[in-house]
Motif scaffolding. Structure first.
Motif, PDB file in Angstrom:
ATOM      1  N   THR A 152       0.862  -1.152  -0.007  1.00 44.46           N
ATOM      2  CA  THR A 152      -0.027  -0.169  -0.087  1.00 44.46           C
ATOM      3  C   THR A 152       1.061   1.243  -0.058  1.00 44.46           C
ATOM      4  OG1 THR A 152      -1.698  -1.201   1.203  1.00 44.46           O
ATOM      5  CG2 THR A 152      -1.897   1.249   1.310  1.00 44.46           C
ATOM      6  N   THR A 153       2.082   1.200   0.781  1.00 43.62           N
ATOM      7  CA  THR A 153       3.050   2.333   0.679  1.00 43.62           C
ATOM      8  C   THR A 153       3.555   2.818  -0.558  1.00 43.62           C
ATOM      9  OG1 THR A 153       3.353   1.802   3.074  1.00 43.62           O
ATOM     10  CG2 THR A 153       4.894   3.439   2.084  1.00 43.62           C
ATOM     11  N   GLU A 197       1.289   4.450  -2.939  1.00 43.40           N
ATOM     12  CA  GLU A 197       1.147   5.799  -2.614  1.00 43.40           C
ATOM     13  C   GLU A 197       2.481   6.568  -3.421  1.00 43.40           C
ATOM     14  OE1 GLU A 197      -1.798   6.235  -0.884  1.00 43.40           O
ATOM     15  OE2 GLU A 197      -0.339   7.937  -0.341  1.00 43.40           O
ATOM     16  N   TYR A 241       2.052   9.204  -6.385  1.00 39.12           N
ATOM     17  CA  TYR A 241       2.931  10.475  -6.182  1.00 39.12           C
ATOM     18  C   TYR A 241       3.544  10.722  -7.343  1.00 39.12           C
ATOM     19  CZ  TYR A 241       5.849  13.990  -4.137  1.00 39.12           C
ATOM     20  OH  TYR A 241       6.724  15.171  -4.039  1.00 39.12           O
ATOM     21  N   ILE A 256       2.693  11.860  -0.233  1.00 35.56           N
ATOM     22  CA  ILE A 256       2.812  10.454   0.121  1.00 35.56           C
ATOM     23  C   ILE A 256       2.172  10.252   1.120  1.00 35.56           C
ATOM     24  CG2 ILE A 256       4.039   8.479   0.446  1.00 35.56           C
ATOM     25  CD1 ILE A 256       6.221   9.427  -1.434  1.00 35.56           C
ATOM     26  N   GLY A 257       0.961   9.487   1.413  1.00 35.31           N
ATOM     27  CA  GLY A 257       0.341   9.054   2.836  1.00 35.31           C
ATOM     28  C   GLY A 257       1.016   8.196   3.412  1.00 35.31           C
ATOM     29  N   ARG A 258       0.686   7.747   4.923  1.00 33.25           N
ATOM     30  CA  ARG A 258       1.220   6.706   5.453  1.00 33.25           C
ATOM     31  C   ARG A 258       0.166   5.886   6.070  1.00 33.25           C
ATOM     32  NH1 ARG A 258       5.294   7.710   9.325  1.00 33.25           N
ATOM     33  NH2 ARG A 258       5.822   5.889   8.923  1.00 33.25           N
ATOM     34  N   THR A 279      -3.664   6.810   3.657  1.00 34.01           N
ATOM     35  CA  THR A 279      -3.331   6.421   1.994  1.00 34.01           C
ATOM     36  C   THR A 279      -4.591   6.291   1.282  1.00 34.01           C
ATOM     37  OG1 THR A 279      -3.578   3.964   2.720  1.00 34.01           O
ATOM     38  CG2 THR A 279      -1.439   4.964   3.222  1.00 34.01           C
TER      39      THR A 279
END
Ligand SMILES: Nc1nc2c(ncn2[C@@H]2O[C@H](COP(=O)(O)OP(=O)(O)OP(=O)(O)O)[C@@H](O)[C@H]2O)c(=O)[nH]1
Ligand SMILES: [Mg+2]
Length: 692
Positions: free
Chosen positions: A23-24, A27, A31, A39-41, A47
């Motif tokens: 999932t990261t 992101e 981006y 960029i979400g976390r 996210t």
């Protein structure tokens, strides 16, 4: 969102062990394409992919998210699948509708049980595999050790690094592209000469790459042997050919850090080069005449409409969303299509592309694309949209049998009226989730692939307005007898008012595998045949209730061989009661015993843990049937009583540090050992006393 034709599409399932960073990574890719500007976390619950409240709450993906990336004039549909093995239904469906699989492997822990499960599913669908060794910025991250764990775990595959990491752990700064032999720092926009101290390592790795590219094409191998090298174009084409052909078992290996957004752009470029366009996909369909056949490539808009609904969500506010992949033909918004599985027409009024939860209306989706349609009434996961004139169905994956069950109790009257519908909707949306009213144990059972999976279903039912409490399901024991016995019961009630009289002489015989048989062998008319159905009815009322422990009676032959009547007081109810009581009396003296369900269990664990697993199985009355090894793993097959396996998933997770996985299917019924049967019977007697 822009319209994309078939050859500008790529469909990729992002799979791997829980927490490997899928999932990261998504992101970072979003981006890089400018779809998001920050960029979400996962920890910050922001996210794009883990948008569901339950996912935010738990900090992990619980279902597959559709994430279209627009890059270099292509649309790459990323299917970000959960890693947790409880959600293997989601993983399997994501792989089913993709055209390639990216397996994300943690650079510290290497191959784990979730990696192997995803790999197994990719093999089932002959999906080409790409690997990215991710989290290269973590402490103890090691590219070569991880590569070795891949080679040892999947010995039939050739792992070909196409990128090498520059630095490791907090010094992981970028990657070396072994094709261009350039260094790509950070995400990979910034390119320059490679560090001098990496030249030898890069040269050696490039040789491996060139050889793999050469082996994929006869002309290239010939040139390679005669000239000892290939051009960059030839290397790219050779690797493209190798990477797109699952049978060649050649796996391009990338290296990334999603959290630090390093090495991610080369990975995205690879998705266009190494992943085949959907037009090349072979898919099995069921024709209107029921034949299974391949829908041969090239898939195009001109082909017969063939689609597969791989995911359905039910939301109180958004309503139903059906996610589907078009294998052939195309779909237009507002048009009516034929649900070939349910035999109903559906008007696709609201055709969408979803990025996480963001909805983007579209007017047309071309062959190969993945889309979503909202607010349909009849369509469920596993269905197909087609045309009425050619109602093709795309074959569904086989899903494993459930491993974890709970009994549910509705909290209020209102909940109990809504419960059935809501559970049905949830089960129709998720092929690995099941529910049923179980008459044998008199409970409502919800079952799935693990505790997290079932609890999620309960919490989703809650979101949909149905409150439920859960309790341990009862084991579906059965009662039977071990020897023949005869006795009689006289039912006599003649104390004023309408009297009742009936006397039944009954013999019970064991009838293994034969179910329940009722016979009458009356001589001399001691009981009129009019009362035979009454006696049988009386006995039937006991069969579902049980005699010694409250479990259904099976495999018994009941023979009524004598009796007595009273000219006035003998009547239906009298012989019902006499039959019932005679049955209970004789049953209790015919060596009653309990039978329990026994399961075929297959447990896959790292070789080093096999001993613990086997000794643990011995404590569960398990019988080991066989042992096998696969790569670095051992597979133990055993037969184990269901009662010992009801919470095995949790125990296996703690025994193996979440490095084990198992399957379980019903095998047969077997005798419950006397000492255990006594405990079960005593417990039943106790509840009977408490209920009186
Ligand atoms: N150091 C480091 N941590 C990362 C990286 N990618 C993800 N993480 C962390 O690892 C944890 C899991 O990340 P996710 O992106 O949710 O992993 P996932 O593979 O999607 O997990 P599941 O959806 O549960 O299968 C989170 O705490 C992330 O912050 C990375 O590249 N480097
Ligand atoms: Mg995830």
């Amino acid at each position: 969102m822009k319209e994309y034709v078939t050859d500008k599409l790529r469909n990729v399932a992002l799979v791997g062990h829980q927490g490997a960073g899928k999932t990261t990574l998504v992101e970072a890719l979003l981006y890089n394409t400018g779809a998001i500007n920050r960029i979400g976390r996962v920890e910050e619950k922001n996210t794009v992919s883990d948008w569901d409240e339950d996912e935010k709450e738990r900090g992990l993906s619980l279902s597959t998210s559709l994430i279209p990336l627009e890059f270099e004039d292509h649309k790459i549909n990323i299917l970000d699948a959960p890693g947790m093995t409880d959600f293997q239904g989601e993983i399997k469906n994501a792989i089913r509708v993709a055209d390639s699989v990216i397996v994300v492997v943690d650079a510290v822990s290497g191959v784990e049980v979730g990696t192997e499960l995803a790999w197994e599913y990719a093999q089932v669908y002959q999906q080409p595999i790409i690997v990215t060794i991710n989290k290269m910025d973590r402490e103890n991250a090691d590219f070569n050790r991880t590569l070795d764990s891949l080679k040892q775990s999947f010995p039939d595959y050739k792992f070909i690094p196409v990128m090498l990491p520059i630095g490791a752990e907090s010094n992981f700064k970028g990657v070396i592209n072994l094709l261009t032999m350039k260094a790509y720092y950070d995400a990979g926009k910034d390119r320059s000469e490679m560090p001098a101290d990496m030249k030898d390592e890069a040269e050696a790795a490039r040789t491996v790459l060139v050889e793999a590219a050469a082996e994929a094409d006869d002309a290239f191998i010939e040139k390679y042997f005669s000239e000892g090298t290939l051009t960059n174009e030839e290397i790219r084409d050779g690797m493209r050919k190798a990477a797109r052909d699952a049978y060649l078992k050649t796996v391009p290996v990338f290296v990334t850090s999603g959290a630090k957004n390093v090495g991610t752009i080369p990975l995205m470029e690879a998705l266009i080069v190494y992943v085949g366009p959907p037009s090349q996909r072979r898919v099995t369909v069921i024709t209107p005449s029921g034949e299974r056949e391949f829908l041969t490539a090239p898939q195009s808009d001109d082909g017969p409409l063939a689609t597969y609904v791989f995911k359905t969500t039910n939301d109180r506010f958004v309503g139903t969303l059906n996610y589907f992949r078009i294998f052939s033909g195309n779909v237009h918004s507002g048009q009516t299509y034929y649900n070939s599985v349910r035999g109903v027409e559906e008007k696709l009024n609201s055709l969408l592309v979803l990025r996480g939860k963001e909805q983007m209306p579209v007017t047309v989706l071309h062959a190969g694309d993945i889309g979503v349609v909202a607010k349909l009434n009849n369509t469920k996961t596993g269905d197909s949209f087609a045309t009425k004139s050619n109602p093709l169905q795309v074959t569904k994956p086989d899903f494993p049998d459930p491993l974890y069950a709970v009994a549910v109790l509705p909290r209020t009257q209102a909940d109990s009226t809504k419960m059935g519908t809501v559970l049905t909707n949830l089960a129709q949306a998720d092929p690995t989730l099941r529910w049923r009213q179980d008459p044998d144990v008199k409970q409502t059972i919800v079952e799935g692939m693990g505790e997290a999976h079932v609890n999620l279903a309960i919490s989703r039912a809650h979101h949909l307005g149905v409150g439920m409490d859960i309790e341990m399901p009862r084991v579906p024991y059965k009662e039977t007898i071990t020897r023949q016995h005869s006795d009689f019961h006289r039912h006599k009630k003649q104390s004023g008012g309408a009297g009742q009289f009936g006397e039944v002489h009954l013999r019970l015989e064991p009838n293994p595998g034969g179910g329940f048989v009722f016979e009458t062998k009356i001589v001399g008319g001691s009981i009129s045949s009019n009362f035979f159905p009454s006696i049988e009815k009386g006995i039937n009322s006991v069969l579902s209730e049980g005699v010694v422990a409250g479990y259904p009676v099976v495999d018994v032959k009941a023979v009524v061989f004598d009796g007595k009547m009273h000219p006035v007081d003998s009547k239906d109810i009298a012989f019902q009661i006499a039959g019932r009581e005679a049955f209970k009396k004789v049953f209790a003296e015919a060596g009653p015993m309990l039978m329990e369900p026994v399961m075929d269990v297959k447990i896959t664990v790292p070789e080093s843990m096999m001993g613990d697993i086997v000794s643990d199985l011995n404590t569960r009355r398990g019988r080991v049937q066989g042992m096998d090894t696969q790569g670095l793993r051992s597979i133990v097959s055993a037969q184990v009583p269901y009662s010992e396996m009801m919470r095995y998933g949790n125990d296996l997770r703690s025994m193996t540090g979440a490095r084990g996985i198992y399957t379980m299917t019903f095998s047969h019924y077997d005798t419950v050992p006397a000492h255990l049967a006594q405990v079960i019977i005593a417990a039943h007697k106790k509840t009977e006393v408490e209920e009186d």
